[in-house]
Design a protein around this motif. Structure first.
Motif, PDB file in Angstrom:
ATOM      1  N   ILE A  67       0.826  -0.953   0.156  1.00 30.60           N
ATOM      2  CA  ILE A  67      -0.389   0.107  -0.185  1.00 30.60           C
ATOM      3  C   ILE A  67       0.732   1.633  -0.016  1.00 30.60           C
ATOM      4  CG2 ILE A  67      -1.717   0.589   1.501  1.00 30.60           C
ATOM      5  CD1 ILE A  67      -2.063  -1.741   2.591  1.00 30.60           C
ATOM      6  N   CYS A  68       0.664   2.064  -1.127  1.00 30.10           N
ATOM      7  CA  CYS A  68       2.186   3.499  -1.223  1.00 30.10           C
ATOM      8  C   CYS A  68       1.681   3.898  -1.043  1.00 30.10           C
ATOM      9  CB  CYS A  68       2.446   2.484  -1.999  1.00 30.10           C
ATOM     10  SG  CYS A  68       3.861   3.451  -2.213  1.00 30.10           S
ATOM     11  N   ARG A  82      -4.702   0.372 -10.414  1.00 28.76           N
ATOM     12  CA  ARG A  82      -5.495   0.227  -9.746  1.00 28.76           C
ATOM     13  C   ARG A  82      -5.429  -1.603  -9.532  1.00 28.76           C
ATOM     14  NH1 ARG A  82      -6.959   4.343  -6.821  1.00 28.76           N
ATOM     15  NH2 ARG A  82      -7.398   5.752  -7.962  1.00 28.76           N
ATOM     16  N   GLY A  83      -4.773  -1.980  -9.301  1.00 26.19           N
ATOM     17  CA  GLY A  83      -4.382  -3.275  -9.615  1.00 26.19           C
ATOM     18  C   GLY A  83      -4.126  -4.425 -10.320  1.00 26.19           C
ATOM     19  N   VAL A  84      -3.041  -3.282 -11.373  1.00 29.47           N
ATOM     20  CA  VAL A  84      -2.926  -4.368 -12.852  1.00 29.47           C
ATOM     21  C   VAL A  84      -1.805  -5.381 -12.400  1.00 29.47           C
ATOM     22  CG1 VAL A  84      -1.835  -4.417 -14.452  1.00 29.47           C
ATOM     23  CG2 VAL A  84      -3.182  -2.278 -14.409  1.00 29.47           C
ATOM     24  N   LYS A  85      -1.890  -6.438 -12.359  1.00 27.42           N
ATOM     25  CA  LYS A  85      -0.692  -7.713 -11.075  1.00 27.42           C
ATOM     26  C   LYS A  85      -0.315  -6.742  -9.933  1.00 27.42           C
ATOM     27  CE  LYS A  85       0.157  -9.708 -15.463  1.00 27.42           C
ATOM     28  NZ  LYS A  85       0.762 -10.916 -15.274  1.00 27.42           N
ATOM     29  N   LEU A  86      -1.248  -6.972  -9.413  1.00 29.47           N
ATOM     30  CA  LEU A  86      -1.171  -6.407  -7.833  1.00 29.47           C
ATOM     31  C   LEU A  86      -2.813  -6.672  -6.716  1.00 29.47           C
ATOM     32  CD1 LEU A  86       0.830  -4.968  -6.415  1.00 29.47           C
ATOM     33  CD2 LEU A  86      -0.326  -2.245  -7.147  1.00 29.47           C
ATOM     34  N   GLN A  87      -2.036  -6.862  -5.601  1.00 31.74           N
ATOM     35  CA  GLN A  87      -2.744  -6.987  -4.475  1.00 31.74           C
ATOM     36  C   GLN A  87      -2.250  -6.408  -3.786  1.00 31.74           C
ATOM     37  OE1 GLN A  87      -3.463 -11.027  -3.298  1.00 31.74           O
ATOM     38  NE2 GLN A  87      -2.994 -11.600  -4.104  1.00 31.74           N
ATOM     39  N   ARG A  88      -3.146  -5.006  -3.391  1.00 36.50           N
ATOM     40  CA  ARG A  88      -2.591  -4.235  -2.403  1.00 36.50           C
ATOM     41  C   ARG A  88      -2.985  -4.631  -0.441  1.00 36.50           C
ATOM     42  NH1 ARG A  88      -0.357   0.156  -4.440  1.00 36.50           N
ATOM     43  NH2 ARG A  88      -1.436   0.952  -6.196  1.00 36.50           N
ATOM     44  N   VAL A  89      -1.616  -5.448   0.086  1.00 34.05           N
ATOM     45  CA  VAL A  89      -1.559  -5.832   1.471  1.00 34.05           C
ATOM     46  C   VAL A  89      -0.490  -5.552   2.694  1.00 34.05           C
ATOM     47  CG1 VAL A  89      -0.552  -8.453   1.714  1.00 34.05           C
ATOM     48  CG2 VAL A  89      -1.777  -8.838  -0.409  1.00 34.05           C
ATOM     49  N   ARG A  90      -0.589  -5.490   2.614  1.00 40.37           N
ATOM     50  CA  ARG A  90      -0.245  -5.171   4.378  1.00 40.37           C
ATOM     51  C   ARG A  90       0.279  -6.722   5.450  1.00 40.37           C
ATOM     52  NH1 ARG A  90      -3.725  -1.009   6.788  1.00 40.37           N
ATOM     53  NH2 ARG A  90      -2.761   0.477   5.325  1.00 40.37           N
ATOM     54  N   LEU A  91       0.946  -6.988   5.490  1.00 42.41           N
ATOM     55  CA  LEU A  91       1.332  -7.746   6.577  1.00 42.41           C
ATOM     56  C   LEU A  91       0.673  -7.753   7.564  1.00 42.41           C
ATOM     57  CD1 LEU A  91       4.799  -9.885   5.280  1.00 42.41           C
ATOM     58  CD2 LEU A  91       1.828 -10.227   4.600  1.00 42.41           C
ATOM     59  N   TYR A 329       3.566  -8.377  -8.201  1.00 42.72           N
ATOM     60  CA  TYR A 329       5.290  -8.063  -7.614  1.00 42.72           C
ATOM     61  C   TYR A 329       4.420  -6.499  -7.597  1.00 42.72           C
ATOM     62  CZ  TYR A 329       4.527  -7.887 -12.919  1.00 42.72           C
ATOM     63  OH  TYR A 329       3.898  -7.211 -14.136  1.00 42.72           O
ATOM     64  N   GLN A 330       5.999  -6.161  -7.237  1.00 43.71           N
ATOM     65  CA  GLN A 330       6.835  -4.780  -7.644  1.00 43.71           C
ATOM     66  C   GLN A 330       7.083  -4.145  -8.803  1.00 43.71           C
ATOM     67  OE1 GLN A 330       9.264  -3.465  -4.948  1.00 43.71           O
ATOM     68  NE2 GLN A 330       8.692  -0.831  -5.448  1.00 43.71           N
ATOM     69  N   PHE A 331       8.235  -5.190  -8.931  1.00 41.42           N
ATOM     70  CA  PHE A 331       8.426  -5.754 -10.390  1.00 41.42           C
ATOM     71  C   PHE A 331       8.502  -7.178 -11.031  1.00 41.42           C
ATOM     72  CE2 PHE A 331      11.668  -4.592  -7.513  1.00 41.42           C
ATOM     73  CZ  PHE A 331      12.326  -5.742  -7.724  1.00 41.42           C
ATOM     74  N   PRO A 332       8.795  -7.741 -12.325  1.00 40.66           N
ATOM     75  CA  PRO A 332       8.823  -8.932 -12.653  1.00 40.66           C
ATOM     76  C   PRO A 332       9.960  -9.568 -11.914  1.00 40.66           C
ATOM     77  CG  PRO A 332       8.616  -7.936 -14.390  1.00 40.66           C
ATOM     78  CD  PRO A 332       8.710  -6.886 -13.187  1.00 40.66           C
ATOM     79  N   THR A 333      10.089 -10.201 -11.183  1.00 38.44           N
ATOM     80  CA  THR A 333      11.306 -11.479 -10.578  1.00 38.44           C
ATOM     81  C   THR A 333      11.740 -12.816 -11.552  1.00 38.44           C
ATOM     82  OG1 THR A 333      10.586 -11.658  -8.835  1.00 38.44           O
ATOM     83  CG2 THR A 333      11.614  -9.956  -9.443  1.00 38.44           C
TER      84      THR A 333
END
Lengths: 378, 265
Positions: A67-68, A82-91, A329-333
C-alpha cells in the motif's frame, strides 16, 4: 570449490577508490565485448576472489506492505495503479512471523531485508516492532541479520531503528539527475524531494548506522553518469564518515505491468550492465553488489564472479509471497529456490553462505555454519 | 560567428549579491588549490579576475596568468589595480574558447577558471567547449566553473526567473547604495541596448542562454575526463553554482602507458 583463478592479463593496476576508474564508462570500447571489457571483468573477478574467495551471501527480500502513497512512474506499487498485476497487502504481525519462520525453516535463509512501500499506516513505530520481531525469531533459530529498505527517514527515525536492532539499511537514490528524478517522482511526499533523499545517507551516519547500501536504478537517466556520480557519492561518504557503503544496489529498470514508464532510452544492455558492476568492483572491491532476481540466472551468476556479492535466491516482491503464496509483484522477478539453486552456484565455483552477518561494515560468515551448499533444513 | 556580449554595464555585475558571492567562493577555492599557472577563460573586463587575484599572496603564488576573451580587453585588464601589479606574469589572448587551439603552445595549466561562459555556448558546441577546457589543464589540475544552472525546469523555461532574480538583485544593490541610479540604468539597459533587460528578452526568445542542469554539465565533464570534486549552490541565488573538477588521466591512456597499446583503443 572455486575454480582456479588465472593471473590478470596485464600489469595495469586498478586502484581502489580511484575516481578515474569511472571515466572508463565513457571509453568507446566499454560494454562492447572487446579487450577492455575482458580486462575489466577479469580484474574484477580477481579482486573479488582475493577478498571473498568465491563466497556469496544469501539474502531474501520480505515485503511488508504494497500500500503506497508514492506515484513513482516506473513502479507497480504506485498509488494510481488500480490493481494491474497487484494486490494491495499489508502484512499483519503474525503473517510477518509466518513468512519469516518459513524462510528460516524451509529455505535456510537468515539474512532478511524488510521492504516497505510508503504506507501511511506503516510508519517507523511499526518498522521498529518488525525489526525486533524478526530479530527474536532469528535469535531462536541461531541468529541472522535484519535490514530495511524503505523511504528516506529523519535522523531520529533512523536512530530508533538502530536501537530496535537494525543490522543494515539500504536506500537507492534511483538517479542523480535531479530533473528526471522530479519527473519520475511527482507529488509532495518526502520521496518527491530529491535533496531529502540525497541527504538520507548522511542522516543514517549521523544516527549511528554504519552498514548502509547505496545504489541507483539504472535506466532512469544517463546510466553512465548515474554510475559515475554514485561512485562520487560513495567517495564523499567514505571521506566524510570514514566508512563507505557496504552494499551496492544494482537494480536495472524492468517494465512492470501497472507502471506508467516501462522503458527509457537509457537502460544499459546486458554487457554494459555487467561491465558497470565489474567496474564498480574495481572501484570498491569490498562493497557487495546486491544481485536481485530482476536479472536472469546467467547474468546474476556472471556478475557474482569471484564472490563478494549479496545473492537473492528465493524472491517474491509482494507481501505474503512466500508462506502465504500471495500473487502479484512490484516488478517482475525470477525465483531461484534456495535448495535447488545453491548447488548450481557451487558447481559454478561459487560458495553461497546462508548464515552470516555484518560486523563493522563487513560480511562475516558465522563460524558455526559454514556453507554446505544450502542452509535449508531438509 | 561568435561575438562578445560584453557591454558597459557588465562592469557592475559584481554589485549583484549572488555574483559577488560566486566570486568570493571562487577566491577561496583558488587559494586552496595547488599550482602556479592559471588560465582565465572569458575574462571580460577583468573585474572578476581583479577580485580573485586581489591578495598580495597572488604575486608569489602565480608564475603565469593567461586570460582569454572573445573581445579585445587587453587595455581594460591593465586598468585594474591588482592585475596591473601582475603585468609581467599576465598575458591576454583574444580568442574563442571553441577555437582555442592556440592555447596548445602555452602548455598545460594547473588551474582553469571559467565564469559565466558555458551558458552562452550552444548545446551542440558545449561538449567541444568542455573538451577544450579539459585539454588546457594538466592531469591532476583543476577546473573551476562558475555559471547559471537553473535549479527548476530545463533549458530556457526558466530564463525569465533567472533574469528576474538578477534584476531584483540590481534593485537591492541600488537600495543599499552599492550602485547609483545611473549605474543601475547601465546594468539594466532600456530593453533595446545591451543590459539585463535585453538579455532577459533574448533568453526568453531562446536566442541566448542555453542553460543546462548541473547533471548535464557534469556528464559532459566526465566524458571529457574530468571528475567532479565539489558542487556549491549559491545561497543568494539558487540558479547559480560553482563546480570544481579535477582532470584525470583516462584508463585507456593509463593502460596504454603501463602495457603498450590495447587493441582497438
Amino acid at each position: 570449490m572455486c575454480g582456479e583463478m588465472s593471473s590478470p592479463p596485464t600489469s595495469f593496476e586498478w586502484r581502489t577508490g580511484d575516481l578515474a576508474i569511472a571515466h572508463a564508462l565513457w571509453d568507446k570500447q566499454f560494454g562492447k565485448g572487446g579487450s577492455l571489457d575482458t580486462q575489466i571483468l577479469e580484474a574484477s573477478k580477481l579482486k573479488k576472489y582475493e577478498q571473498y574467495r568465491g563466497f556469496l551471501f544469501a539474502i531474501v527480500p520480505l515485503y511488508i506492505t504494497s500500500i503506497c502513497v508514492e506515484s513513482c512512474l516506473y513502479c507497480n506499487f504506485r498509488a494510481g495503479n488500480r490493481g494491474v498485476k497487484l494486490q494491495r497487502v499489508r502484512l499483519r504481525p503474525l503473517q510477518l512471523a509466518d513468512e519469516v519462520q518459513y524462510l528460516i525453516e524451509k529455505k535456510g535463509l537468515r539474512v532478511i531485508e524488510l521492504v516497505y512501500a510508503t504506507d501511511p499506516l506503516v510508519r517507523v513505530d511499526r518498522m521498529c516492532k518488525d525489526v525486533e520481531r524478526v530479530q527474536r525469531l532469528l535469535a531462536k533459530s541461531g541468529g541472522g541479520a535484519v535490514g530495511i529498505n524503505a523511504e528516506a527517514l529523519d535522523v531520529d527515525e533512523y536512530r530508533r531503528l538502530k536501537d530496535a536492532g537494525l543490522d543494515f539499511i539500504v536506500l537507492w537514490q534511483e538517479t542523480y539527475d535531479r530533473d528526471q528524478y522530479i519527473k519520475y517522482h511527482p507529488g509532495t511526499t518526502k520521496k518527491a524531494c530529491f535533496e531529502y533523499r540525497l541527504e538520507a545517507y548522511d542522516r543514517m551516519f549521523v544516527a549511528g548506522i554504519r552498514t548502509i547500501g547505496m545504489g541507483i536504478l539504472s535506466g532512469l537517466s544517463d546510466w553512465r553518469l548515474d554510475w559515475a556520480l554514485l561512485m562520487d557519492h560513495e567517495a564523499y561518504i567514505s571521506e566524510t564518515y570514514g566508512i563507505g557503503p557496504c552494499i551496492l544496489g544494482v537494480p536495472r529498470l524492468k517494465g512492470a505491468a501497472g507502471a506508467l514508464v516501462r522503458e527509457t532510452p537509457w537502460v544499459p544492455n546486458r554487457q554494459e550492465f555487467k561491465c558497470a558492476v565489474a567496474l564498480h568492483n574495481l572501484f570498491a572491491p569490498s562493497v557487495l553488489p546486491f544481485l536481485s532476481t530482476r536479472e536472469d540466472w546467467e547474468l546474476c551468476s556472471e556478475m557474482a564472479s569471484g564472490g563478494g556479492a549479496l545473492f537473492t535466491l528465493n524472491c517474491s516482491t509482494i507481501p505474503g509471497g512466500y508462506a502465504a503464496r500471495a500473487q502479484g509483484y512490484q516488478f517482475p522477478t525470477d525465483n531461484f529456490d534456495a535448495p535447488l539453486y545453491a548447488p548450481r552456484l557451487i558447481r559454478q565455483g561459487l560458495l553461497p553462505v546462508f548464515d552470516w552477518k555484518f560486523s563493522k561494515g563487513e560480511a562475516v560468515i558465522a563460524e558455526r555454519r559454514l556453507a554446505s551448499g544450502t542452509g535449508a533444513q531438509e | 560567428m561568435p561575438y562578445s556580449r560584453l557591454y558597459r554595464g557588465f562592469r557592475l555585475a559584481g554589485a549583484l549579491s549572488s555574483v559577488k558571492a560566486q566570486r568570493e567562493y571562487q577566491k577561496l577555492v583558488l587559494a586552496s588549490l595547488p599550482g602556479s599557472r592559471l588560465l582565465i577563460v572569458g575574462c571580460g573586463f577583468g573585474d572578476e579576475a581583479e577580485q580573485l587575484l586581489s591578495d598580495k599572496s597572488c604575486i608569489q603564488k602565480w608564475s603565469d596568468i593567461t586570460a582569454i576573451d572573445l573581445a579585445d580587453v587587453s587595455g581594460e585588464l591593465r586598468r585594474h589595480e591588482h592585475l596591473s601589479m601582475l603585468t609581467d606574469k599576465l598575458r591576454f589572448h583574444q580568442c574563442d574558447l571553441l577555437e582555442a587551439c592556440c592555447l596548445d603552445s602555452y602548455g598545460f595549466f594547473d588551474i582553469v577558471q571559467c565564469s559565466f561562459v558555458l551558458h552562452d555556448i550552444r548545446p551542440s558546441e558545449k561538449g567541444t567547449a568542455m573538451e577544450r577546457l579539459a585539454a588546457a589543464v594538466r592531469y591532476g589540475g583543476h577546473i573551476i566553473i562558475s555559471d547559471i544552472f537553473p535549479l527548476r525546469g530545463l533549458k530556457n523555461q526558466n530564463a525569465r526567473d533567472v533574469y528576474d532574480t538578477f534584476i531584483y538583485e540590481a534593485l537591492d544593490a541600488l537600495a543599499v547604495g552599492r550602485i547609483s541610479s545611473v549605474e543601475l540604468n547601465e546594468l539594466l539597459g532600456d530593453g533595446t541596448c545591451s543590459g539585463l533587460l535585453r538579455s532577459r528578452e533574448e533568453a526568453i526568445q531562446g536566442t541566448r542562454d542555453f542553460f543546462e542542469s548541473t547533471y548535464e554539465i557534469v556528464g559532459r565533464a566526465f566524458s571529457a575526463g574530468l571528475s567532479l570534486i565539489s558542487l556549491a549552490r549559491n545561497i543568494d541565488n539558487e540558479n547559480l553554482a560553482v563546480l570544481v573538477f579535477v582532470r584525470q588521466e583516462s584508463i585507456s591512456d593509463r593502460m596504454a602507458s603501463s602495457m603498450g597499446t590495447i587493441d582497438g583503443i
